[in-house]
Design a protein around this motif. Structure first.
Motif, PDB file in Angstrom:
ATOM      1  N   ARG A   4       0.226  -1.335  -0.219  1.00 59.47           N
ATOM      2  CA  ARG A   4      -0.081  -0.315  -0.158  1.00 59.47           C
ATOM      3  C   ARG A   4       0.824   1.066  -0.146  1.00 59.47           C
ATOM      4  O   ARG A   4       0.952   2.507  -0.906  1.00 59.47           O
ATOM      5  N   ARG A  87      -6.523  -3.238  12.786  1.00 59.07           N
ATOM      6  CA  ARG A  87      -8.060  -4.310  12.029  1.00 59.07           C
ATOM      7  C   ARG A  87     -10.182  -3.852  11.944  1.00 59.07           C
ATOM      8  O   ARG A  87      -9.463  -3.540  10.605  1.00 59.07           O
ATOM      9  N   ARG A  90      -9.260  -1.173   9.278  1.00 62.22           N
ATOM     10  CA  ARG A  90      -9.234  -1.469   7.552  1.00 62.22           C
ATOM     11  C   ARG A  90     -10.744  -2.360   7.016  1.00 62.22           C
ATOM     12  O   ARG A  90     -11.171  -2.152   6.087  1.00 62.22           O
ATOM     13  N   ASP A  94      -9.277  -0.251   3.244  1.00 63.00           N
ATOM     14  CA  ASP A  94      -8.788  -0.772   2.195  1.00 63.00           C
ATOM     15  C   ASP A  94      -7.251  -0.481   1.978  1.00 63.00           C
ATOM     16  O   ASP A  94      -5.920  -0.687   1.099  1.00 63.00           O
ATOM     17  N   GLU A 121      -1.588  -9.488   9.387  1.00 68.92           N
ATOM     18  CA  GLU A 121      -3.278  -9.898   9.513  1.00 68.92           C
ATOM     19  C   GLU A 121      -4.252  -8.628   9.716  1.00 68.92           C
ATOM     20  O   GLU A 121      -4.880  -8.883   9.379  1.00 68.92           O
ATOM     21  N   GLY A 123      -3.831  -6.060   8.888  1.00 69.04           N
ATOM     22  CA  GLY A 123      -3.533  -4.109   8.124  1.00 69.04           C
ATOM     23  C   GLY A 123      -2.286  -3.874   8.437  1.00 69.04           C
ATOM     24  O   GLY A 123      -2.546  -2.860   7.400  1.00 69.04           O
ATOM     25  N   ASP A 125       1.270  -2.135   7.448  1.00 70.26           N
ATOM     26  CA  ASP A 125       1.610  -2.555   6.199  1.00 70.26           C
ATOM     27  C   ASP A 125       3.686  -1.891   6.635  1.00 70.26           C
ATOM     28  O   ASP A 125       4.383  -1.472   5.024  1.00 70.26           O
TER      29      ASP A 125
END
Length: 276
Positions: A4, A87, A90, A94, A121, A123, A125
């Protein structure tokens, strides 16, 4: 696979503007409000979000961020809860890159292997771990890179051309240039000196270079953004959270932060126009 972070900088390059990178502390002033702040940042103009991992001995941080970390810890924020914040974020976003920033101790206690797995897991980056030099890459940097996380390294005014290749060797995502010597939020950066430093770093890497420490106003963001790929703002936002929390908290805290971010976003969006 493009991360990302890489995708965001690629898009910003097409738009010919620097990124606005915003730092807030996970769990400050409390977990629920911190999530609301994170969720509101992209719409206000943040391109990337750095989330601080609260730690009891934040040696590189200035008073405002130190207080934020202690408030978060006092309110029960843990690294596990910080990952749950990501989490939850997200579920509604996204695309916006999230970077966890802090110190190695909480990660070490959590367990490196489990942390890297859980971070991906959730999210996350990228990681910025300010007290892990290149000589300690095997501790976290290499496992993180292997798993697909960007590992972002700090360069400073004292990072000379001899040291720079070691700093850049396993860096990915972007390079974070600390524009002043000292702790966060302690002084305003000199735009001309910053531009020269960014040019020097770019002779050694193709990675974007983001500049932080001391940027507080839209005007400063525009000045720094003329010579950098991104502008990082943290202490100004954390101070706004602290002040608004004293005045009542809740939605007022979110508004206090997003108002500043909107102004800063306008600054970075005029940076290249000013240059032209």
């Amino acid at each position: 696979m493009t991360t990302r972070i890489e995708a965001r900088f690629s898009r910003l390059k097409e738009e010919n503007r620097p990124a606005l990178v915003t730092f807030v502390m996970a769990g400050d002033p409390d977990h629920e409000t911190a999530l609301k702040i994170a969720e509101a940042l992209p719409a206000a103009g943040a391109d990337l979000i750095e989330l601080g991992m609260p730690f009891s001995d934040p040696m590189a941080d200035g008073p405002a961020i130190q207080r934020a970390g202690l408030r978060a810890l006092k309110n029960g924020e843990t690294l596990k809860k910080t990952l749950s914040l990501v989490r939850d974020f997200r579920r509604g976003d996204d695309e916006t890159p999230i970077i966890l920033m802090g110190y190695f101790n909480p990660v070490y206690i959590y367990g490196v292997e489990g942390f890297v797995k859980d971070a991906i897991e959730a999210g996350v980056d990228g990681l910025i771990v300010v007290d892990l030099p290149p000589e300690m890459d095997e501790e976290l940097c290499l496992p993180a890179l292997k798993a697909g996380l960007n590992f972002i390294r700090l360069a400073t005014p004292t990072t000379d051309d001899k040291r720079l290749p070691a700093v850049l060797k396993n860096t990915s995502g972007f390079v974070y240039y600390v524009s002043i010597t000292g702790i966060t939020g302690s002084a305003a950066p000199d735009a001309d000196k910053v531009a020269a430093a960014v040019s020097r770093i770019k002779r050694h890497t193709d990675l974007p270079v983001c500049v932080g420490f001391g940027v507080r106003t839209a005007e400063q963001a525009a000045e720094i953004g003329r010579g950098a790929d991104g502008v990082v703002v943290g202490s100004a936002l954390v101070s706004a959270i602290e002040a608004a929390s004293r005045d009542g908290g809740g939605d007022a805290v979110v508004k206090a932060v997003t108002d500043i971010v909107a102004q800063l976003a306008q600054g970075v969006r005029t940076a290249r126009l000013a240059k032209a």
